[in-house]
Structures are given as C-alpha cells and as structure tokens.
Design a protein around this motif. Sequence first.
Motif, PDB file in Angstrom:
ATOM      1  N   ASP A  99       0.825  -1.199   0.000  1.00 51.80           N
ATOM      2  CA  ASP A  99       0.000   0.000   0.000  1.00 51.80           C
ATOM      3  C   ASP A  99       0.869   1.264   0.000  1.00 51.80           C
ATOM      4  O   ASP A  99       0.621   2.217  -0.746  1.00 51.80           O
ATOM      5  CB  ASP A  99      -0.910  -0.032   1.240  1.00 51.80           C
ATOM      6  CG  ASP A  99      -1.897   1.109   1.214  1.00 51.80           C
ATOM      7  OD1 ASP A  99      -2.660   1.191   0.234  1.00 51.80           O
ATOM      8  OD2 ASP A  99      -1.872   1.938   2.152  1.00 51.80           O
ATOM      9  N   ALA A 102       2.480   1.664  -3.432  1.00 57.02           N
ATOM     10  CA  ALA A 102       1.502   2.081  -4.440  1.00 57.02           C
ATOM     11  C   ALA A 102       1.221   3.576  -4.325  1.00 57.02           C
ATOM     12  O   ALA A 102       1.046   4.276  -5.331  1.00 57.02           O
ATOM     13  CB  ALA A 102       0.214   1.277  -4.284  1.00 57.02           C
ATOM     14  N   ARG A 103       1.196   4.084  -3.091  1.00 57.80           N
ATOM     15  CA  ARG A 103       0.957   5.527  -2.919  1.00 57.80           C
ATOM     16  C   ARG A 103       2.113   6.362  -3.439  1.00 57.80           C
ATOM     17  O   ARG A 103       1.944   7.513  -3.834  1.00 57.80           O
ATOM     18  CB  ARG A 103       0.734   5.853  -1.429  1.00 57.80           C
ATOM     19  CG  ARG A 103      -0.622   5.431  -0.931  1.00 57.80           C
ATOM     20  CD  ARG A 103      -0.665   5.541   0.589  1.00 57.80           C
ATOM     21  NE  ARG A 103      -1.732   4.730   1.115  1.00 57.80           N
ATOM     22  CZ  ARG A 103      -2.987   5.153   1.208  1.00 57.80           C
ATOM     23  NH1 ARG A 103      -3.300   6.367   0.820  1.00 57.80           N
ATOM     24  NH2 ARG A 103      -3.908   4.349   1.677  1.00 57.80           N
ATOM     25  N   GLY A 107       0.763   7.909 -11.258  1.00 57.05           N
ATOM     26  CA  GLY A 107      -0.346   7.478 -12.113  1.00 57.05           C
ATOM     27  C   GLY A 107      -1.079   6.267 -11.569  1.00 57.05           C
ATOM     28  O   GLY A 107      -1.359   6.170 -10.374  1.00 57.05           O
ATOM     29  N   ASP A 108      -1.359   5.349 -12.476  1.00 59.82           N
ATOM     30  CA  ASP A 108      -2.146   4.184 -12.084  1.00 59.82           C
ATOM     31  C   ASP A 108      -1.274   2.977 -11.746  1.00 59.82           C
ATOM     32  O   ASP A 108      -1.731   1.836 -11.809  1.00 59.82           O
ATOM     33  CB  ASP A 108      -3.178   3.840 -13.163  1.00 59.82           C
ATOM     34  CG  ASP A 108      -2.504   3.531 -14.498  1.00 59.82           C
ATOM     35  OD1 ASP A 108      -1.259   3.650 -14.577  1.00 59.82           O
ATOM     36  OD2 ASP A 108      -3.225   3.175 -15.447  1.00 59.82           O
ATOM     37  N   LEU A 109      -0.017   3.210 -11.392  1.00 57.05           N
ATOM     38  CA  LEU A 109       0.820   2.105 -10.896  1.00 57.05           C
ATOM     39  C   LEU A 109       0.418   1.856  -9.441  1.00 57.05           C
ATOM     40  O   LEU A 109       0.991   2.413  -8.518  1.00 57.05           O
ATOM     41  CB  LEU A 109       2.301   2.465 -10.988  1.00 57.05           C
ATOM     42  CG  LEU A 109       2.894   2.569 -12.388  1.00 57.05           C
ATOM     43  CD1 LEU A 109       4.352   2.994 -12.327  1.00 57.05           C
ATOM     44  CD2 LEU A 109       2.789   1.225 -13.102  1.00 57.05           C
ATOM     45  N   ASP A 110      -0.609   1.072  -9.259  1.00 59.06           N
ATOM     46  CA  ASP A 110      -1.192   0.977  -7.921  1.00 59.06           C
ATOM     47  C   ASP A 110      -1.307  -0.463  -7.403  1.00 59.06           C
ATOM     48  O   ASP A 110      -2.041  -0.735  -6.455  1.00 59.06           O
ATOM     49  CB  ASP A 110      -2.567   1.655  -7.893  1.00 59.06           C
ATOM     50  CG  ASP A 110      -3.477   1.128  -8.990  1.00 59.06           C
ATOM     51  OD1 ASP A 110      -3.081   0.161  -9.678  1.00 59.06           O
ATOM     52  OD2 ASP A 110      -4.561   1.686  -9.159  1.00 59.06           O
ATOM     53  N   HIS A 111      -0.560  -1.394  -8.045  1.00 57.62           N
ATOM     54  CA  HIS A 111      -0.501  -2.757  -7.512  1.00 57.62           C
ATOM     55  C   HIS A 111       0.957  -3.197  -7.428  1.00 57.62           C
ATOM     56  O   HIS A 111       1.783  -2.801  -8.263  1.00 57.62           O
ATOM     57  CB  HIS A 111      -1.279  -3.738  -8.392  1.00 57.62           C
ATOM     58  CG  HIS A 111      -2.760  -3.618  -8.214  1.00 57.62           C
ATOM     59  ND1 HIS A 111      -3.488  -2.604  -8.773  1.00 57.62           N
ATOM     60  CD2 HIS A 111      -3.627  -4.377  -7.509  1.00 57.62           C
ATOM     61  CE1 HIS A 111      -4.768  -2.749  -8.426  1.00 57.62           C
ATOM     62  NE2 HIS A 111      -4.876  -3.821  -7.659  1.00 57.62           N
TER      63      HIS A 111
END
Length: 257
Positions: A99, A102-103, A107-111
């Motif tokens: 977590d 990811a923060r 952008g959407d690189l969140d996993h």
Amino acid sequence: MMSEDIANSRANNSLDAYWMPFTANRQFKANPRIFVGADGMYFKTSDGRDVLDGIAGLWCCNAGHKRPRIIEAVKKQVEELDYSPAFQMGHYKAFELADRLARLMPGDLDHVFFTNSGSESVETALKIALAYHRARGEGHRTRLIGREKGYHGVNFGGMSVGGMPANRKMFGSLVAGVDHLRHTHYVPGNAYSRGQPEHGVELADDLERLCALHDPSTIAAVIVEPVAGSAGDHAPQRLSATPARDMYETRHFADFR
Ligand SMILES: Cc1ncc(COP(=O)(O)O)c(C=O)c1O
C-alpha cells in the motif's frame, strides 16, 4: 572478526567450494579480497583497511551499513514473525508495504507484486505482459523488445531481452521472438556534452522500425534500462581514438562483465 579468528577461519575453510558469480574464480582465489565487516559507507577488509563502498553493496545498501534503526527494525520483525507463506496466506506487513509503495508510485501504478531479486522481477514482468495480452484475447502478442547492452538479470528471459554478449553467448538460442533496439553508447555525441544533447531521439524512434518489421500487433512488451548500469560507465574518450568507425560500433564493448 578479530584477525586471529580470520586466520583460523581461512585455515579451516578452503575458498574452493564457493563458485563466485561474475568473477574470475581462479584469479580471485589466488589473491582474495575479503570483507569482514562494514560501517556507514565503509567496508572493513580482512587486512584491516577501510574501503569506501562506492556502489552501496550491489546497489542494495543505499542507506549505509550497520544503521542502528535498520538493525533494530530487522530484530523486532524477526522476533515477532520471521516468515509466513505468501501463497493463500498473508501477514499485515506485506499488505502495508504494498500500500505504501503504491501511494508513492505515479499514475495508475497501484498494484505491487513482490519478488526476491531484480532478475526475478524481470522474469515476472515479462510473464505478466504475456499473460495480460493473452487474458484479453491478444495471445498473438508474444514478441519482446530489449536493447543492446541492456542488463536485465541472469535468468533466461532477462538474458534474452538483455543485450550483453558475454552474458548471452553460452546459452544457445535463448527465448525466441526477442529483438533489440540499438544501444545508446555514442562516443562522438556523448563525449563532454553539456546538459541534454540534441541527439538521442532517433534511438527511441528505432522502436518504430522494429514495429514496422514485426508488425505492432505481435509486440507484447518493450523493456529498457533508463540508466545503463551493468553495461559499464564509459569515461569520455578522445574522439581521435575512435576514427572512422561506425558511430554505433558495438564490437569494442562486447565483454563488460
Ligand atoms: C536493470 C536491471 N535489471 C535486473 C537486474 C538484476 O537484478 P538482480 O541482480 O537482483 O537479480 C539488475 C541488476 O543490476 C539491473 O540493473
């Protein structure tokens, strides 16, 4: 270790059994360079010298050695829970770290998918790219594009997309369907340049050439190092030392490691 302990351990332990990676083993063992400790940004050698650790271990001790906060955190964690399986089970710290990472990502690189090394990360990234295309009905996208002189680790996928001849030559045909962009080592343009040079975009445009050659619909992923590391840091050369050679000559840089 005290120097007497070191002498004893040398007497009791042959250096033969350990097959050292990326090392001329016979040469090293005839004249070993052994570290026995580290503190801050220095290693301590077996003959008592301090050596500046200019590459942070192998780029993995960037906060420095023997940092009390890191020692304390590792000790605390091992006391609480040293390991738990990651398949079908979990522990809070893994979720917490994912977590937090990811923060930090743009952008959407969140996993986050955890691995144990850069090599394993590269294999995993290539596998995810292939599986992603297959899962959305584009299983024909199988081609991987790397770059000459790129280093992506020691496994078959990484060696295949990598572009280091000395690392590749022993291992046959490697992974099929891989092509390579040209490398960026360009002495006339890079030597003593100030700021961002004008040239270079043509090296990215090279991707269009490969897309045209293979057809874009066959390409699954492109992987490049933003900054070359293992291919070597090249000191600027005198231009007169590289007369009428091809601007993108590769032959002289074939054996970096
Ligand atoms: C860009 C890149 N990919 C992959 C690797 C391989 O990492 P590891 O040595 O942790 O397997 C490295 C290591 O230097 C690297 O620089």
